[in-house]
Design a protein around this motif. Structure first.
Motif, PDB file in Angstrom:
ATOM      1  N   ARG A  94      48.564  41.090  42.007  1.00 30.73           N
ATOM      2  CA  ARG A  94      48.964  40.210  40.760  1.00 30.73           C
ATOM      3  C   ARG A  94      48.554  40.730  39.681  1.00 30.73           C
ATOM      4  N   HIS A  95      49.327  40.304  38.655  1.00 38.54           N
ATOM      5  CA  HIS A  95      49.055  40.774  37.084  1.00 38.54           C
ATOM      6  C   HIS A  95      47.378  40.479  36.867  1.00 38.54           C
ATOM      7  N   GLN A  96      46.781  41.388  36.489  1.00 38.37           N
ATOM      8  CA  GLN A  96      45.525  41.236  36.035  1.00 38.37           C
ATOM      9  C   GLN A  96      44.747  40.300  37.124  1.00 38.37           C
ATOM     10  N   ASN A  97      45.170  40.161  38.449  1.00 37.52           N
ATOM     11  CA  ASN A  97      44.338  39.496  39.332  1.00 37.52           C
ATOM     12  C   ASN A  97      44.506  37.850  38.860  1.00 37.52           C
ATOM     13  N   GLU A  98      45.371  37.372  38.223  1.00 39.13           N
ATOM     14  CA  GLU A  98      45.233  36.012  37.647  1.00 39.13           C
ATOM     15  C   GLU A  98      45.969  34.994  38.979  1.00 39.13           C
ATOM     16  N   ILE A  99      45.064  34.110  39.242  1.00 38.71           N
ATOM     17  CA  ILE A  99      45.511  33.018  40.177  1.00 38.71           C
ATOM     18  C   ILE A  99      45.476  31.531  39.362  1.00 38.71           C
ATOM     19  N   LYS A 100      46.744  31.060  39.734  1.00 42.78           N
ATOM     20  CA  LYS A 100      46.717  29.733  39.111  1.00 42.78           C
ATOM     21  C   LYS A 100      46.092  28.532  39.987  1.00 42.78           C
ATOM     22  N   SER A 101      45.663  27.534  39.219  1.00 37.01           N
ATOM     23  CA  SER A 101      44.932  26.447  40.021  1.00 37.01           C
ATOM     24  C   SER A 101      45.981  25.694  40.832  1.00 37.01           C
ATOM     25  N   GLY A 102      45.543  25.433  42.013  1.00 30.79           N
ATOM     26  CA  GLY A 102      46.489  24.687  42.912  1.00 30.79           C
ATOM     27  C   GLY A 102      47.400  25.693  43.734  1.00 30.79           C
ATOM     28  N   ASP A 125      35.034  38.644  43.674  1.00 33.56           N
ATOM     29  CA  ASP A 125      34.950  38.336  42.124  1.00 33.56           C
ATOM     30  C   ASP A 125      34.180  39.299  41.488  1.00 33.56           C
ATOM     31  N   LYS A 126      34.849  40.204  40.644  1.00 35.53           N
ATOM     32  CA  LYS A 126      34.222  41.123  39.888  1.00 35.53           C
ATOM     33  C   LYS A 126      33.379  42.181  40.797  1.00 35.53           C
ATOM     34  N   GLY A 127      34.132  42.415  42.002  1.00 36.04           N
ATOM     35  CA  GLY A 127      33.255  43.467  42.757  1.00 36.04           C
ATOM     36  C   GLY A 127      32.381  42.790  43.758  1.00 36.04           C
ATOM     37  N   ARG A 128      32.126  41.386  43.759  1.00 38.83           N
ATOM     38  CA  ARG A 128      31.221  40.722  44.545  1.00 38.83           C
ATOM     39  C   ARG A 128      32.028  39.842  45.504  1.00 38.83           C
ATOM     40  N   LEU A 129      31.423  40.314  46.802  1.00 37.43           N
ATOM     41  CA  LEU A 129      32.116  39.358  47.790  1.00 37.43           C
ATOM     42  C   LEU A 129      31.983  37.694  47.745  1.00 37.43           C
ATOM     43  N   ALA A 130      33.066  37.062  47.808  1.00 37.98           N
ATOM     44  CA  ALA A 130      33.047  35.638  47.808  1.00 37.98           C
ATOM     45  C   ALA A 130      33.502  34.921  48.901  1.00 37.98           C
ATOM     46  N   GLY A 169      30.546  29.844  37.897  1.00 34.92           N
ATOM     47  CA  GLY A 169      29.845  28.696  37.262  1.00 34.92           C
ATOM     48  C   GLY A 169      30.624  27.494  36.793  1.00 34.92           C
ATOM     49  N   TRP A 170      31.475  27.335  37.831  1.00 25.57           N
ATOM     50  CA  TRP A 170      32.538  26.122  37.563  1.00 25.57           C
ATOM     51  C   TRP A 170      31.866  24.866  37.942  1.00 25.57           C
ATOM     52  N   LYS A 171      31.385  23.841  37.056  1.00 28.18           N
ATOM     53  CA  LYS A 171      30.718  22.767  37.612  1.00 28.18           C
ATOM     54  C   LYS A 171      31.598  21.829  37.737  1.00 28.18           C
ATOM     55  N   TYR A 172      32.608  21.755  36.718  1.00 26.85           N
ATOM     56  CA  TYR A 172      33.503  20.721  36.567  1.00 26.85           C
ATOM     57  C   TYR A 172      35.129  20.979  37.119  1.00 26.85           C
ATOM     58  N   GLY A 173      35.044  21.982  37.911  1.00 22.39           N
ATOM     59  CA  GLY A 173      36.593  22.916  38.206  1.00 22.39           C
ATOM     60  C   GLY A 173      36.704  23.875  37.531  1.00 22.39           C
ATOM     61  N   PHE A 174      37.884  24.664  37.865  1.00 23.49           N
ATOM     62  CA  PHE A 174      38.190  25.641  37.078  1.00 23.49           C
ATOM     63  C   PHE A 174      39.405  25.725  36.229  1.00 23.49           C
ATOM     64  N   GLU A 175      39.650  26.279  35.075  1.00 21.06           N
ATOM     65  CA  GLU A 175      40.646  26.487  34.395  1.00 21.06           C
ATOM     66  C   GLU A 175      41.728  27.315  35.109  1.00 21.06           C
ATOM     67  N   SER A 176      43.174  27.146  34.644  1.00 28.76           N
ATOM     68  CA  SER A 176      44.218  27.876  35.334  1.00 28.76           C
ATOM     69  C   SER A 176      44.403  28.670  34.094  1.00 28.76           C
ATOM     70  N   PRO A 177      44.717  30.160  34.606  1.00 29.57           N
ATOM     71  CA  PRO A 177      44.625  30.752  35.759  1.00 29.57           C
ATOM     72  C   PRO A 177      43.053  31.261  35.821  1.00 29.57           C
ATOM     73  N   PHE A 178      42.447  31.505  37.001  1.00 29.85           N
ATOM     74  CA  PHE A 178      41.331  32.463  37.129  1.00 29.85           C
ATOM     75  C   PHE A 178      41.398  33.554  37.741  1.00 29.85           C
ATOM     76  N   LYS A 179      40.666  34.752  37.568  1.00 31.43           N
ATOM     77  CA  LYS A 179      40.788  36.127  38.224  1.00 31.43           C
ATOM     78  C   LYS A 179      39.893  36.295  39.471  1.00 31.43           C
ATOM     79  N   ALA A 180      40.604  36.639  40.429  1.00 33.33           N
ATOM     80  CA  ALA A 180      39.807  37.269  41.609  1.00 33.33           C
ATOM     81  C   ALA A 180      40.754  38.172  42.498  1.00 33.33           C
ATOM     82  N   GLU A 181      40.379  39.147  43.071  1.00 31.07           N
ATOM     83  CA  GLU A 181      40.895  39.832  43.824  1.00 31.07           C
ATOM     84  C   GLU A 181      41.093  39.251  45.266  1.00 31.07           C
TER      85      GLU A 181
END
Length: 372
Positions: free
Chosen positions: A31-39, A54-59, A82-94
């Motif tokens: 993915r371009h810059q590892n961006e993933i959409k919400s939903g 996430d940033k080299g850490r297993l999730a 640190g998403w307390k109220y949901g994440f904003e689109s897009p978020f980055k993860a491998e």
């Protein structure tokens, strides 16, 4: 990445792995810059697992199924971000897809002979080979220890390590089992199970499980196998004498079929064959039973009884006297031919001149002189 790929990455909301390659163990979703959409939709097929990094850490790790990505099914990633109220689109993860189906029909074998002390043959060398299979049992551990930052990982990255470990543990099992080489063929199933069990902890460190480890063959060096074949052949022959007679009969039959020049050669071959058979028979007997010691030489027979006689003097029995003493008496005139003598062999008193054994005592009597 070009403009079209970037736009396609922003529009695509399905994350899946459709590659049917049988050699790929791990694949990173591009993915371009590892961006993933919400939903976004995550599709994990049977025989796969998906691991988010996430940033080299297993999730989070996903088993087979279809998921709509949100904070509810990304608890570890939500905590890391640190998403307390949901994440904003897009978020980055491998996102890495891990193959969890079995990889089968892998070969293993000893590059060099294994040295061991056999209870029957003594120090000897063995070779062995077989097959095995493996699968990823812990996707997160596998990703952490073997994949790292690599985009793709195939079976070749791990099979060499597994083969080397199988040989090492197989050597350990042979050394501790202390089985005779001739008994290994009857225990190959147990050997494979013992080796797989012994290496289970080692493979767990990589998140891998070895399955169906088979020992197909355990072989001795060619020189030892040749001697073993000869030993087996002697056992098949059984009675060496009967076998020699059979060979002799065949040689005579062949000689009769070739009267032009085979008679003398057959005779020589027959003699050599019989001599060899006798030597082999003697060697076999010598190996079967301890050689008997040569009998001790018999004691010489006792010397004959010394000749002795009693001599009658003045009506009295004197002696007994040996021949030497009687010669002295004859020389002094105490013993004459008319003197009576007795011995156990005579059984009665006789004149000394009538006893054959005493003729030498008196010397030879010269014949009468010729007439003047």
């Amino acid at each position: 990445m070009g403009l079209m790929d970037r736009l396609r990455g922003e529009l695509i909301d399905i994350i899946e792995w459709t590659d049917d390659s049988r050699d790929t163990l791990a694949w990173r979703f591009p993915r371009h810059q590892n961006e993933i959409k919400s939903g976004a939709k995550l599709i994990v097929r049977e025989g796969q697992a998906a691991v988010f990094v996430d940033k080299g850490r297993l999730a989070d790790v996903f088993e087979p199924g279809t998921y709509t990505l949100d904070t509810a099914n990304l608890p570890i990633l939500s905590t890391l971000e640190g998403w307390k109220y949901g994440f904003e689109s897009p978020f980055k993860a491998e996102v890495y897809f891990i193959r969890t189906t079995r990889v089968v029909d892998q070969k293993w074998g000893t590059k060099n002979p294994i040295m061991l002390r056999d209870p029957e043959f003594g120090p000897t060398r063995l070779r062995a080979f077989g097959t095995y299979g493996f699968k990823v049992s812990d996707p997160a551990t596998f990703l952490d220890t073997l994949v790292g930052t690599s985009g793709d990982v195939d079976t070749g990255a791990i099979t060499d390590q597994i083969r080397n470990l199988i040989v090492a543990r197989f050597t350990d099992v042979l050394g501790s089992a202390k089985l005779a080489a001739l008994d290994l063929a009857a225990n190959v199933d147990e050997l494979g199970g013992f080796v797989a069990e012994k290496m289970a902890d080692d493979m767990a460190e990589y998140g891998i499980e070895v399955v169906n480890l088979l020992v197909e063959n355990v072989s001795l060096p060619p020189a030892v196998e040749k001697l073993l074949d000869e030993r087996t052949g002697m056992g098949v022959i059984g009675d060496l004498g009967a076998y020699t007679q059979f060979q002799t009969a065949q040689a005579i039959s062949k000689a009769a079929e070739n009267p032009g020049g085979g008679a003398a050669a057959a005779g020589v071959g027959l003699g050599a064959g019989l001599a060899m058979a006798n030597q082999m028979g003697g060697a076999m007997m010598g190996g079967a039973a301890p050689q008997q010691a040569a009998p001790a030489p018999s004691a010489p027979p006792p010397p004959p009884d010394a000749v002795s006689f009693h001599v009658s003097k003045s009506g009295q029995s004197t002696g007994p006297f040996g021949l030497d003493a009687l010669r002295q008496q004859a020389a002094s005139g105490d013993l004459t031919r008319e003197t009576f003598v007795w011995s156990e062999r005579l059984g009665e008193w006789k004149a000394a001149g009538e006893v054959d054994a005493l003729r030498g005592v008196f010397g030879a009597t010269p014949p009468p002189p010729p007439d003047a």
